[in-house]
Design an enzyme around this catalytic site. Structure first.
Site, PDB file in Angstrom:
ATOM      1  N   GLN A  30      -4.808  -1.506   9.773  1.00  0.00           N
ATOM      2  CA  GLN A  30      -4.642  -2.991   9.143  1.00  0.00           C
ATOM      3  C   GLN A  30      -5.399  -3.841  10.012  1.00  0.00           C
ATOM      4  O   GLN A  30      -4.912  -3.844  11.425  1.00  0.00           O
ATOM      5  CB  GLN A  30      -3.025  -3.057   9.131  1.00  0.00           C
ATOM      6  CG  GLN A  30      -3.130  -4.647   8.194  1.00  0.00           C
ATOM      7  CD  GLN A  30      -3.529  -4.672   6.951  1.00  0.00           C
ATOM      8  OE1 GLN A  30      -3.552  -3.732   6.076  1.00  0.00           O
ATOM      9  NE2 GLN A  30      -3.654  -5.747   6.097  1.00  0.00           N
TER      10      GLN A  30
ATOM     11  N   ASP B 287     -10.947   3.451   4.657  1.00  0.00           N
ATOM     12  CA  ASP B 287     -11.382   1.965   4.545  1.00  0.00           C
ATOM     13  C   ASP B 287     -13.002   1.882   4.624  1.00  0.00           C
ATOM     14  O   ASP B 287     -13.454   0.797   4.502  1.00  0.00           O
ATOM     15  CB  ASP B 287     -11.009   1.123   5.823  1.00  0.00           C
ATOM     16  CG  ASP B 287      -9.889   0.216   5.523  1.00  0.00           C
ATOM     17  OD1 ASP B 287      -9.938  -0.060   4.358  1.00  0.00           O
ATOM     18  OD2 ASP B 287      -9.271  -0.219   6.466  1.00  0.00           O
TER      19      ASP B 287
ATOM     20  N   LYS C  32       0.764  -1.136  -0.055  1.00  0.00           N
ATOM     21  CA  LYS C  32       0.070   0.092  -0.082  1.00  0.00           C
ATOM     22  C   LYS C  32       0.881   1.275   0.028  1.00  0.00           C
ATOM     23  O   LYS C  32       0.724   2.122  -0.722  1.00  0.00           O
ATOM     24  CB  LYS C  32      -1.009   0.022   1.193  1.00  0.00           C
ATOM     25  CG  LYS C  32      -1.864  -1.112   1.201  1.00  0.00           C
ATOM     26  CD  LYS C  32      -2.867  -0.938   2.321  1.00  0.00           C
ATOM     27  CE  LYS C  32      -3.905  -2.323   2.085  1.00  0.00           C
ATOM     28  NZ  LYS C  32      -4.508  -3.019   3.514  1.00  0.00           N
TER      29      LYS C  32
HETATM   30  N1  LIG Z   1      -8.405  -2.223   7.486  1.00  0.00           N
HETATM   31  C1  LIG Z   1      -7.855  -3.049   6.391  1.00  0.00           C
HETATM   32  N2  LIG Z   1      -8.065  -2.803   5.054  1.00  0.00           N
HETATM   33  C2  LIG Z   1      -8.125  -3.644   4.195  1.00  0.00           C
HETATM   34  O1  LIG Z   1      -8.561  -3.555   3.004  1.00  0.00           O
HETATM   35  C3  LIG Z   1      -7.437  -5.260   4.409  1.00  0.00           C
HETATM   36  C4  LIG Z   1      -7.460  -5.274   5.895  1.00  0.00           C
HETATM   37  N3  LIG Z   1      -7.356  -4.102   6.705  1.00  0.00           N
HETATM   38  N4  LIG Z   1      -6.511  -6.434   6.348  1.00  0.00           N
HETATM   39  C5  LIG Z   1      -6.372  -7.668   5.243  1.00  0.00           C
HETATM   40  C6  LIG Z   1      -7.226  -7.513   3.889  1.00  0.00           C
HETATM   41  C7  LIG Z   1      -6.769  -7.931   3.052  1.00  0.00           C
HETATM   42  N5  LIG Z   1      -6.489  -7.240   1.785  1.00  0.00           N
HETATM   43  C8  LIG Z   1      -5.927  -7.315   0.649  1.00  0.00           C
HETATM   44  C9  LIG Z   1      -5.406  -6.615  -0.188  1.00  0.00           C
HETATM   45  C10 LIG Z   1      -4.588  -6.816  -1.142  1.00  0.00           C
HETATM   46  C11 LIG Z   1      -4.506  -8.032  -1.711  1.00  0.00           C
HETATM   47  C12 LIG Z   1      -3.817  -8.338  -3.112  1.00  0.00           C
HETATM   48  O2  LIG Z   1      -3.221  -7.580  -3.636  1.00  0.00           O
HETATM   49  N6  LIG Z   1      -3.617  -9.726  -3.550  1.00  0.00           N
HETATM   50  C13 LIG Z   1      -2.961 -10.136  -4.690  1.00  0.00           C
HETATM   51  C14 LIG Z   1      -2.095 -11.274  -4.139  1.00  0.00           C
HETATM   52  C15 LIG Z   1      -1.147 -10.891  -3.334  1.00  0.00           C
HETATM   53  C16 LIG Z   1      -0.528 -12.149  -2.858  1.00  0.00           C
HETATM   54  O3  LIG Z   1       0.166 -12.798  -3.569  1.00  0.00           O
HETATM   55  O4  LIG Z   1      -0.509 -12.540  -1.444  1.00  0.00           O
HETATM   56  C17 LIG Z   1      -4.143 -10.523  -5.751  1.00  0.00           C
HETATM   57  O5  LIG Z   1      -5.130 -11.072  -5.351  1.00  0.00           O
HETATM   58  O6  LIG Z   1      -3.557 -10.587  -6.626  1.00  0.00           O
HETATM   59  C18 LIG Z   1      -5.247  -8.988  -0.992  1.00  0.00           C
HETATM   60  C19 LIG Z   1      -5.724  -8.759   0.244  1.00  0.00           C
HETATM   61  C20 LIG Z   1      -6.748  -5.955   2.404  1.00  0.00           C
HETATM   62  N7  LIG Z   1      -7.540  -5.843   3.576  1.00  0.00           N
END
Ligand SMILES: Nc1nc(=O)c2c([nH]1)NC[C@@H]1CN(c3ccc(C(=O)N[C@@H](CCC(=O)O)C(=O)O)cc3)C=[N+]21
Ligand SMILES: [Mg+2]
Length: 300
Positions: A106, A129, A62
């Site tokens: 987070q 968020d 991020k």
């Molecule tokens: N306050 C808060 N806000 C959130 O938005 C939040 C959070 N807490 N806690 C955790 C979850 C999870 N999350 C992700 C963000 C990006 C990918 C992402 O970019 N994933 C890649 C893969 C990354 C990898 O390989 O691990 C994809 O799907 O292509 C995944 C999951 C946001 N979250």
């Protein structure tokens, strides 16, 4: 009737990375415009408590994305042993800091910390968020606030893939405040007829089988079976579970991708679907928050 979309094995892949890149290019341009008008850059503060490796990766990506788009990134890492009072004091400091337009804490927080109280302490105008009850209330009331990043990204992908959503039957599986509930509200605002399913839902397979749009946000690897999907449906997979397979750790979604792509007209992959959009909609929300705080007209 044989619609092209109902032929087996023909699901189009919804490329979240490509959509996120396109959105990012627009944001980067608007960040320059913002800086030209205000003499400062939009600022995003990300707070991480503890050392969960997956969370560290997300927080770092991020911050990297914010800087890549020309924003300021403020990263705060607190020890797992931080007290609720000290965490609330940091949030208060970020609320008062004019260089900070967006605050993201987070989740999940370590045991012993009250995440709802932390979320409620964030200035709703900086709650990028969209988790603060004020923003959840704005969304439910149809008023402009800040909308949770993941559902906003899912809605963008659905509109890109389907165009008009009005009249479609949508099912959201999972009722979290981060994804399921705001997703259902967004689909309702787009004039879908929405079913919000959860762990106590009876006959989930039957209900999924009647939906034109399936948004899976349960966090349980491949629990939505391909044979449940209505032929021609559009499938958005929010889940990211790590499962050991062939001696390696694989990232899989909430949907049985191979099975579902035999029936769906379009489907998001994992990785490369919703995940990249979630990060970019966070940047989008930070820019919106910055413009509102600076009294500049809302961006499209
Ligand atoms: N306050 C808060 N806000 C959130 O938005 C939040 C959070 N807490 N806690 C955790 C979850 C999870 N999350 C992700 C963000 C990006 C990918 C992402 O970019 N994933 C890649 C893969 C990354 C990898 O390989 O691990 C994809 O799907 O292509 C995944 C999951 C946001 N979250
Ligand atoms: Mg994904």
């Amino acid at each position: 009737m044989t619609a092209a979309g109902s032929l087996p094995g023909r699901a189009a892949i919804i490329d979240g990375r490509a959509h996120a890149d396109a959105l990012g290019a627009r944001i980067a341009q608007q960040v320059q415009d913002f800086a030209g008008h205000t003499g400062r850059r939009p600022g995003l503060a990300v707070v991480l408590v503890g050392t969960d490796p997956a969370s560290e990766v997300y927080v770092r990506s991020k911050g990297r994305m914010a800087r890549k788009l020309g924003m300021e990134s403020f990263e705060h890492v607190l020890p797992e042993t931080v007290s609720q009072a000290d965490l609330l004091a940091l949030v208060a400091q970020l609320n008062a800091d004019d260089a900070v337009d967006g605050i993201l804490v987070q989740l999940p927080l370590p045991q012993g910390l009250d995440s709802l109280a932390v979320i409620e302490a964030i200035d709703p105008a900086k709650d990028v968020d969209g988790l603060h009850p004020v923003n959840a209330g704005y969304l439910a009331s149809g008023l402009p606030g800040l909308v949770s990043c993941t559902p906003l990204g899912c809605l963008m992908l659905l509109k890109e893939s389907l165009g008009e959503l009005a009249g479609l039957d949508a099912i959201v599986v999972g009722r979290s405040i981060l994804v399921g509930k705001p997703m259902a509200q967004l689909l309702l605002a787009a004039n879908c007829t929405v079913t919000l399913a959860h762990s106590r839902t009876v006959d989930l397979a039957g209900k999924v089988g009647r939906a034109d749009i399936v948004v899976a946000a349960v966090g349980s690897a491949e629990m939505i079976r391909g044979e449940w999907i209505k032929p021609g449906a559009t499938v958005i997979d929010v889940g990211t579970s790590r499962v050991p397979r062939d001696g390696k750790n694989h990232l899989v979604g909430d949907v049985d991708f191979a099975g579902a792509s035999l029936r769906a007209r379009a489907i998001t992959p994992v990785p490369g679907g919703v995940g990249p959009m979630t990060i970019m909609t966070l940047m989008h929300n930070t820019l919106i928050a910055a413009c509102r705080r600076a009294g500049l007209p809302a961006l499209s």
